[in-house]
Design a protein around this motif. Structure first.
Motif, PDB file in Angstrom:
ATOM      1  N   ASP A 114       0.861  -1.174   0.000  1.00  0.00           N
ATOM      2  CA  ASP A 114       0.000   0.000   0.000  1.00  0.00           C
ATOM      3  C   ASP A 114       0.904   1.232   0.000  1.00  0.00           C
ATOM      4  O   ASP A 114       1.635   1.465   0.976  1.00  0.00           O
ATOM      5  N   PRO A 115       0.890   2.044  -1.056  1.00  0.00           N
ATOM      6  CA  PRO A 115       1.806   3.190  -1.148  1.00  0.00           C
ATOM      7  C   PRO A 115       1.563   4.248  -0.070  1.00  0.00           C
ATOM      8  O   PRO A 115       2.445   5.063   0.203  1.00  0.00           O
ATOM      9  N   ASN A 116       0.397   4.216   0.557  1.00  0.00           N
ATOM     10  CA  ASN A 116       0.053   5.227   1.567  1.00  0.00           C
ATOM     11  C   ASN A 116       0.334   4.784   2.996  1.00  0.00           C
ATOM     12  O   ASN A 116       0.211   5.577   3.920  1.00  0.00           O
ATOM     13  N   HIS A 117       0.687   3.511   3.169  1.00  0.00           N
ATOM     14  CA  HIS A 117       0.911   3.004   4.524  1.00  0.00           C
ATOM     15  C   HIS A 117       2.131   2.088   4.528  1.00  0.00           C
ATOM     16  O   HIS A 117       2.127   1.048   3.864  1.00  0.00           O
ATOM     17  N   GLU A 118       3.140   2.472   5.255  1.00  0.00           N
ATOM     18  CA  GLU A 118       4.353   1.666   5.340  1.00  0.00           C
ATOM     19  C   GLU A 118       4.067   0.357   6.068  1.00  0.00           C
ATOM     20  O   GLU A 118       3.315   0.318   7.041  1.00  0.00           O
ATOM     21  N   LYS A 119       4.668  -0.706   5.567  1.00  0.00           N
ATOM     22  CA  LYS A 119       4.531  -2.037   6.149  1.00  0.00           C
ATOM     23  C   LYS A 119       3.099  -2.567   6.074  1.00  0.00           C
ATOM     24  O   LYS A 119       2.728  -3.471   6.827  1.00  0.00           O
ATOM     25  N   GLU A 120       2.283  -2.006   5.189  1.00  0.00           N
ATOM     26  CA  GLU A 120       0.907  -2.455   5.043  1.00  0.00           C
ATOM     27  C   GLU A 120       0.683  -2.939   3.611  1.00  0.00           C
ATOM     28  O   GLU A 120       1.153  -2.315   2.656  1.00  0.00           O
ATOM     29  N   PHE A 121      -0.031  -4.049   3.469  1.00  0.00           N
ATOM     30  CA  PHE A 121      -0.216  -4.689   2.178  1.00  0.00           C
ATOM     31  C   PHE A 121      -1.694  -5.016   1.992  1.00  0.00           C
ATOM     32  O   PHE A 121      -2.327  -5.580   2.897  1.00  0.00           O
ATOM     33  N   PHE A 122      -2.210  -4.687   0.828  1.00  0.00           N
ATOM     34  CA  PHE A 122      -3.642  -4.863   0.585  1.00  0.00           C
ATOM     35  C   PHE A 122      -3.905  -6.109  -0.257  1.00  0.00           C
ATOM     36  O   PHE A 122      -3.258  -6.351  -1.274  1.00  0.00           O
ATOM     37  N   ILE A 123      -4.892  -6.893   0.161  1.00  0.00           N
ATOM     38  CA  ILE A 123      -5.311  -8.095  -0.554  1.00  0.00           C
ATOM     39  C   ILE A 123      -6.818  -8.005  -0.766  1.00  0.00           C
ATOM     40  O   ILE A 123      -7.581  -7.890   0.206  1.00  0.00           O
ATOM     41  N   ASP A 124      -7.251  -8.046  -1.991  1.00  0.00           N
ATOM     42  CA  ASP A 124      -8.665  -7.872  -2.318  1.00  0.00           C
ATOM     43  C   ASP A 124      -9.415  -9.200  -2.215  1.00  0.00           C
ATOM     44  O   ASP A 124      -9.844  -9.788  -3.222  1.00  0.00           O
ATOM     45  N   ARG A 125      -9.567  -9.670  -0.984  1.00  0.00           N
ATOM     46  CA  ARG A 125     -10.332 -10.894  -0.718  1.00  0.00           C
ATOM     47  C   ARG A 125     -11.224 -10.656   0.498  1.00  0.00           C
ATOM     48  O   ARG A 125     -11.165  -9.597   1.129  1.00  0.00           O
ATOM     49  N   ASP A 126     -12.036 -11.645   0.833  1.00  0.00           N
ATOM     50  CA  ASP A 126     -12.941 -11.541   1.974  1.00  0.00           C
ATOM     51  C   ASP A 126     -12.127 -11.551   3.273  1.00  0.00           C
ATOM     52  O   ASP A 126     -11.481 -12.542   3.604  1.00  0.00           O
ATOM     53  N   GLY A 127     -12.186 -10.462   3.998  1.00  0.00           N
ATOM     54  CA  GLY A 127     -11.402 -10.347   5.221  1.00  0.00           C
ATOM     55  C   GLY A 127     -11.817 -11.311   6.309  1.00  0.00           C
ATOM     56  O   GLY A 127     -10.993 -11.737   7.123  1.00  0.00           O
ATOM     57  N   HIS A 128     -13.100 -11.659   6.368  1.00  0.00           N
ATOM     58  CA  HIS A 128     -13.565 -12.605   7.386  1.00  0.00           C
ATOM     59  C   HIS A 128     -13.037 -14.013   7.109  1.00  0.00           C
ATOM     60  O   HIS A 128     -12.563 -14.708   8.015  1.00  0.00           O
ATOM     61  N   LEU A 129     -13.110 -14.437   5.838  1.00  0.00           N
ATOM     62  CA  LEU A 129     -12.644 -15.777   5.495  1.00  0.00           C
ATOM     63  C   LEU A 129     -11.132 -15.901   5.629  1.00  0.00           C
ATOM     64  O   LEU A 129     -10.604 -17.008   5.824  1.00  0.00           O
ATOM     65  N   PHE A 130     -10.422 -14.778   5.531  1.00  0.00           N
ATOM     66  CA  PHE A 130      -8.967 -14.812   5.634  1.00  0.00           C
ATOM     67  C   PHE A 130      -8.510 -15.284   7.018  1.00  0.00           C
ATOM     68  O   PHE A 130      -7.363 -15.687   7.190  1.00  0.00           O
ATOM     69  N   HIS A 131      -9.416 -15.232   7.985  1.00  0.00           N
ATOM     70  CA  HIS A 131      -9.094 -15.730   9.326  1.00  0.00           C
ATOM     71  C   HIS A 131      -8.540 -17.156   9.249  1.00  0.00           C
ATOM     72  O   HIS A 131      -7.574 -17.503   9.948  1.00  0.00           O
ATOM     73  N   TYR A 132      -9.130 -17.997   8.372  1.00  0.00           N
ATOM     74  CA  TYR A 132      -8.704 -19.388   8.270  1.00  0.00           C
ATOM     75  C   TYR A 132      -7.363 -19.510   7.553  1.00  0.00           C
ATOM     76  O   TYR A 132      -6.575 -20.415   7.851  1.00  0.00           O
ATOM     77  N   ILE A 133      -7.099 -18.607   6.620  1.00  0.00           N
ATOM     78  CA  ILE A 133      -5.806 -18.607   5.939  1.00  0.00           C
ATOM     79  C   ILE A 133      -4.705 -18.225   6.924  1.00  0.00           C
ATOM     80  O   ILE A 133      -3.644 -18.859   6.983  1.00  0.00           O
ATOM     81  N   MET A 134      -4.976 -17.207   7.725  1.00  0.00           N
ATOM     82  CA  MET A 134      -4.003 -16.771   8.721  1.00  0.00           C
ATOM     83  C   MET A 134      -3.775 -17.852   9.770  1.00  0.00           C
ATOM     84  O   MET A 134      -2.659 -18.046  10.260  1.00  0.00           O
ATOM     85  N   GLN A 135      -4.845 -18.571  10.086  1.00  0.00           N
ATOM     86  CA  GLN A 135      -4.722 -19.664  11.058  1.00  0.00           C
ATOM     87  C   GLN A 135      -3.777 -20.740  10.525  1.00  0.00           C
ATOM     88  O   GLN A 135      -2.986 -21.317  11.278  1.00  0.00           O
ATOM     89  N   PHE A 136      -3.831 -20.994   9.206  1.00  0.00           N
ATOM     90  CA  PHE A 136      -2.923 -21.978   8.622  1.00  0.00           C
ATOM     91  C   PHE A 136      -1.471 -21.528   8.773  1.00  0.00           C
ATOM     92  O   PHE A 136      -0.598 -22.316   9.147  1.00  0.00           O
TER      93      PHE A 136
END
Length: 296
Positions: A63-85
């Motif tokens: 994200d050019p406006n936020h250092e150390k921040e990265f944007f992913i255009d997916r469902d943020g709620h479902l990403f909980h399971y990806i992060m859990q992996f």
């Protein structure tokens, strides 16, 4: 876990990872804090590969406006399971998933596929997703698709071969090859035939593979080795090469399977005679020659 300032501050003091390794993933507006090393510990996954190969500055998700921040255009709620992996190396069962966030089996499978989270060999998720009766139906559907795919490959080789009857007669060794690329985003490209054939024939063959745009990549990803073994075993002289390739483009990491399948055949005059109608004449001539030999 979603961003929580108090909890993260407490965790940081006890974490062995340096603060400089910490990043923020903004997934559809929901932010997750994690460490780069957490993602790169699984380098064959989508995020693991991106954060392994790219610095923060060059990262296509940055994200050019936020250092150390990265944007992913997916469902943020479902990403909980990806992060859990990434944090545990485990994928939840459907019973566990439903208990946390309303989700269907298909939604979870779609996210796992998109982020390239390995689910084979079968995990506890796949073992409990469907009842035995539905799982049997699922197996039949997959088997039908594989049968159709291998049949299309074989028919394509036969059609291409039929365009070179003269070459098969006059060239002792002759080779044909079909190249085709199946992408993970449901595209087919690089459809090439060597030697080249009539454009109408090529278009017809290309259309015969259109129905595999959605599933071609998945079939090769799961069963590519077995498909190759089947083709080389059942089609005389068949050669098979299936290579997975990863490239970064405008949409991020692109994954694809490049398939090269061909027929390399040589023939001997006697082999042809022995396997066609002329063999009976050849045998009778041989018998006559033997009977007319002078007696000793």
């Amino acid at each position: 876990m979603q961003t929580n300032g108090t909890a993260n501050a407490n965790d940081e003091s006890n974490n062995i990872f340096p603060a400089s390794d910490k990043i923020i993933l903004n997934v559809g507006g929901i932010k997750y804090e994690t460490y780069r090393s957490t993602l790169t510990s699984f380098p064959t996954t989508l995020l693991g590969s991106i954060f392994y190969h790219y610095s923060d500055k060059d990262n296509p998700l940055a994200d050019p406006n936020h250092e150390k921040e990265f944007f992913i255009d997916r469902d943020g709620h479902l990403f909980h399971y990806i992060m859990q992996f990434y944090r545990t190396g485990k994928i939840p069962t459907m019973e566990q998933a439903i208990g946390l966030i309303p989700i269907t089996a298909q939604e979870l499978e779609d996210e796992l596929e998109y982020f390239k989270i390995p689910t084979y060999p079968p995990s506890s998720f796949s073992a409990t997703t469907l009842s035995p009766s539905l799982l049997s139906l699922r197996h039949k559907m997959i088997a039908t698709e594989i049968d159709s795919f291998t049949s299309t490959l074989s028919n394509a080789l036969l059609t291409i071969s039929s365009q070179f009857k003269k070459e098969f007669f006059f060239k002792r060794q002759f080779q044909i090859r079909l190249e085709i690329t199946f992408h993970n985003n449901e595209r087919i490209t690089d459809f090439n035939i060597h030697p080249s054939v009539n454009s109408t024939i090529k278009t017809q063959l290309q259309k015969s593979f259109d129905c595999f745009a959605m599933l071609g990549y998945a079939m090769l990803d799961r069963f590519g080795e077995e498909i190759g073994r089947y083709m080389t075993t059942t089609v005389q002289g068949c050669t098979w090469e299936c290579k997975k390739v990863e490239e970064f483009g405008w949409g991020g990491l692109q994954q694809m399977y490049k398939v090269k399948i061909g027929v390399e055949n040589s023939f001997e005059h006697d082999d042809v005679l022995n396997n066609c109608c002329l063999s009976s004449i050849s045998d009778s001539l041989g018998s006559c020659d033997g009977s007319n030999e002078p007696m000793s």
